[in-house]
Design a protein around this motif. Structure first.
Motif, short mmCIF file in Angstrom:
data_model
loop_
_atom_site.label_atom_id
_atom_site.label_comp_id
_atom_site.label_asym_id
_atom_site.label_seq_id
_atom_site.Cartn_x
_atom_site.Cartn_y
_atom_site.Cartn_z
N ILE A 163 1.04 -1.15 0.29
CA ILE A 163 0.08 0.09 0.27
C ILE A 163 0.52 1.39 -0.03
O ILE A 163 1.55 1.34 0.92
CB ILE A 163 -0.85 -0.06 1.69
CG1 ILE A 163 -1.35 -0.67 1.13
CG2 ILE A 163 -1.92 1.47 0.61
CD1 ILE A 163 -2.81 -1.20 2.84
N ARG A 164 0.72 2.33 -0.39
CA ARG A 164 1.56 3.07 -0.43
C ARG A 164 0.77 4.56 -0.77
O ARG A 164 -0.38 4.90 -1.30
CB ARG A 164 2.28 3.22 -2.32
CG ARG A 164 3.23 5.33 -2.60
CD ARG A 164 4.03 5.14 -3.82
NE ARG A 164 4.66 6.21 -3.93
CZ ARG A 164 5.55 6.59 -5.20
NH1 ARG A 164 5.38 5.21 -5.67
NH2 ARG A 164 5.78 7.76 -4.75
N TYR A 165 1.15 5.51 -0.23
CA TYR A 165 0.33 6.58 0.17
C TYR A 165 1.24 7.83 0.03
O TYR A 165 2.57 8.13 0.78
CB TYR A 165 -0.22 6.57 1.77
CG TYR A 165 -0.47 8.06 2.43
CD1 TYR A 165 -1.45 9.01 2.04
CD2 TYR A 165 -0.14 9.30 3.62
CE1 TYR A 165 -2.71 10.20 1.49
CE2 TYR A 165 -0.49 10.17 3.78
CZ TYR A 165 -1.99 11.20 2.85
OH TYR A 165 -2.46 12.14 3.18
N GLN A 166 0.65 8.25 -1.22
CA GLN A 166 1.74 9.66 -1.56
C GLN A 166 1.93 11.18 0.18
O GLN A 166 3.42 11.71 -0.32
CB GLN A 166 1.33 10.44 -2.55
CG GLN A 166 1.90 11.14 -3.16
CD GLN A 166 3.97 11.20 -3.64
OE1 GLN A 166 3.78 9.48 -4.34
NE2 GLN A 166 4.33 11.78 -3.43
N GLY A 167 0.78 11.35 0.60
CA GLY A 167 1.03 12.46 1.29
C GLY A 167 0.86 13.80 1.55
O GLY A 167 1.32 13.66 -0.45
N ASN A 234 -2.47 12.37 8.91
CA ASN A 234 -1.46 13.52 9.40
C ASN A 234 -0.09 13.91 7.92
O ASN A 234 0.58 14.55 7.94
CB ASN A 234 -0.73 13.06 10.42
CG ASN A 234 -0.78 13.18 11.98
OD1 ASN A 234 -0.82 14.79 12.93
ND2 ASN A 234 -1.42 11.76 11.95
N GLY A 235 -1.26 13.54 6.84
CA GLY A 235 -0.36 13.45 5.94
C GLY A 235 1.35 12.85 5.21
O GLY A 235 1.70 13.57 5.10
N VAL A 236 1.48 11.72 6.24
CA VAL A 236 2.92 11.61 6.54
C VAL A 236 2.92 10.13 5.17
O VAL A 236 1.90 9.79 5.32
CB VAL A 236 3.40 10.80 8.32
CG1 VAL A 236 4.66 9.84 7.08
CG2 VAL A 236 2.76 11.88 9.02
N PRO A 237 3.81 10.29 4.52
CA PRO A 237 3.83 9.54 3.53
C PRO A 237 4.08 7.68 3.45
O PRO A 237 4.83 8.38 4.94
CB PRO A 237 4.95 9.74 2.73
CG PRO A 237 5.54 10.96 2.94
CD PRO A 237 5.22 11.80 3.57
N PHE A 238 3.63 7.20 3.40
CA PHE A 238 4.93 5.39 3.72
C PHE A 238 3.82 4.63 2.58
O PHE A 238 3.34 4.78 1.77
CB PHE A 238 3.89 5.50 4.77
CG PHE A 238 2.51 4.95 4.91
CD1 PHE A 238 2.05 3.52 4.32
CD2 PHE A 238 1.23 5.93 5.22
CE1 PHE A 238 0.31 3.77 4.67
CE2 PHE A 238 -0.18 5.37 5.14
CZ PHE A 238 -0.49 3.86 5.08
N LEU A 239 4.55 3.79 2.84
CA LEU A 239 4.48 2.25 1.80
C LEU A 239 4.46 1.40 2.70
O LEU A 239 5.79 1.15 3.79
CB LEU A 239 6.11 2.46 1.23
CG LEU A 239 6.41 2.86 -0.47
CD1 LEU A 239 7.36 2.67 -0.36
CD2 LEU A 239 5.16 1.98 -1.31
#
Length: 263
Positions: A163-167, A234-239
């Motif tokens: 799962i990838r969140y761009q932030g 909190n808009g923090v990107p993650f994988l």
């Protein structure tokens, strides 16, 4: 009962271990430090580069080899089941005629169940091997598509393995305390950080991990889901990885920060 399958697991693990060793061997510079580095500059001998596509191909080959052995074992197990069923039928006839005891009949019945369990285990391993290959091919296609597409801030991309969140905001390791405080207050235990900044495995795989940290949580766990919800809020990107991906992830974990680019 499962000793044959455990042996096959060892064979596959050994093959995959050789893949990892190949990555480690080629990821380091040809010279180390001091005299070794100086000698390397003199000889100008460069280690061959191992591409991620090559790692995937080797992984698929090792998995297919493992599956081929399972297919041969399955034929043997099925023949064993047939023999066990024949013996059980003979025992049943003898038991009905009062010539053998109930315990002897139960013994032959257990042999049939054991033979069937071996077949079920082999088929399960074969299905798992097919799933691994499918996931690798799916991830390769997904990465190719992602490389062509600019991911907007705040967007979420899901595949079978990650799962990838761009932030929606910037991120730096100096803000890690916020994540650690959230986790400590929520679960009353420290955030399970496995790598903070650049780690040895990232050096070996030529990944720039200097502004990220890895958390030892499965993304589908309660803790993993809670952490990802906090990061998104909190808009923090993650994988978040559900399993190992050759040359990218060693196993399930949550990578906090922008994706590590290969250098």
């Amino acid at each position: 009962m499962r000793s044959g399958l455990r042996s096959l697991d060892l064979i596959l693990n050994k093959r995959l271990g050789l893949i990892v060793l190949a990555v480690i061997w080629t990821a380091f510079p040809s010279g180390l430090a001091g005299e070794a580095a100086a000698q390397s500059r003199k000889t100008q001998v460069a280690a061959p580069k191992v591409e991620l596509s090559e790692l995937r191909e080797e992984f698929i080959k090792a998995t297919n080899d493992y599956k081929a052995i399972l297919e041969k074992l399955l034929l043997s197990y099925e023949a064993s089941l047939t023999r066990s069923q024949e013996r059980f039928q003979q025992s049943k006839d003898l038991y009905d005629a009062g010539l053998i005891s109930r315990s002897k009949l139960a013994e032959n019945e257990a042999e049939v169940a054991a033979a069937q369990e071996k077949i079920d285990d082999a088929r399960k391993q074969m299905t798992g091997a097919d799933a691994q290959i499918a996931n690798i091919l799916l991830e390769a296609n997904a990465e190719a598509q992602l490389a062509k597409t600019r991911i907007p801030r705040g967007s979420l991309v899901r595949t079978t393995s990650y799962i990838r969140y761009q932030g929606g905001s910037g991120w730096g390791l100096s803000e890690a305390w916020k994540v650690q405080r959230f986790f400590q207050e929520t679960f009353k235990m420290p955030l399970p950080v496995t790598v903070f900044g650049q780690g040895a495995i990232h050096d070996r795989w030529r990944l720039d991990h200097r502004n990220a940290m890895d958390i030892s949580l499965h993304p589908d766990s309660v803790e993993g889901q809670s952490l990802m919800n906090f990061l998104r809020a909190n808009g923090v990107p993650f994988l978040a990885f559900r399993g190992p991906i050759p040359g990218t992830a060693t196993g399930p974990h949550i990578h906090i920060g922008q994706p590590s680019h290969r250098y």
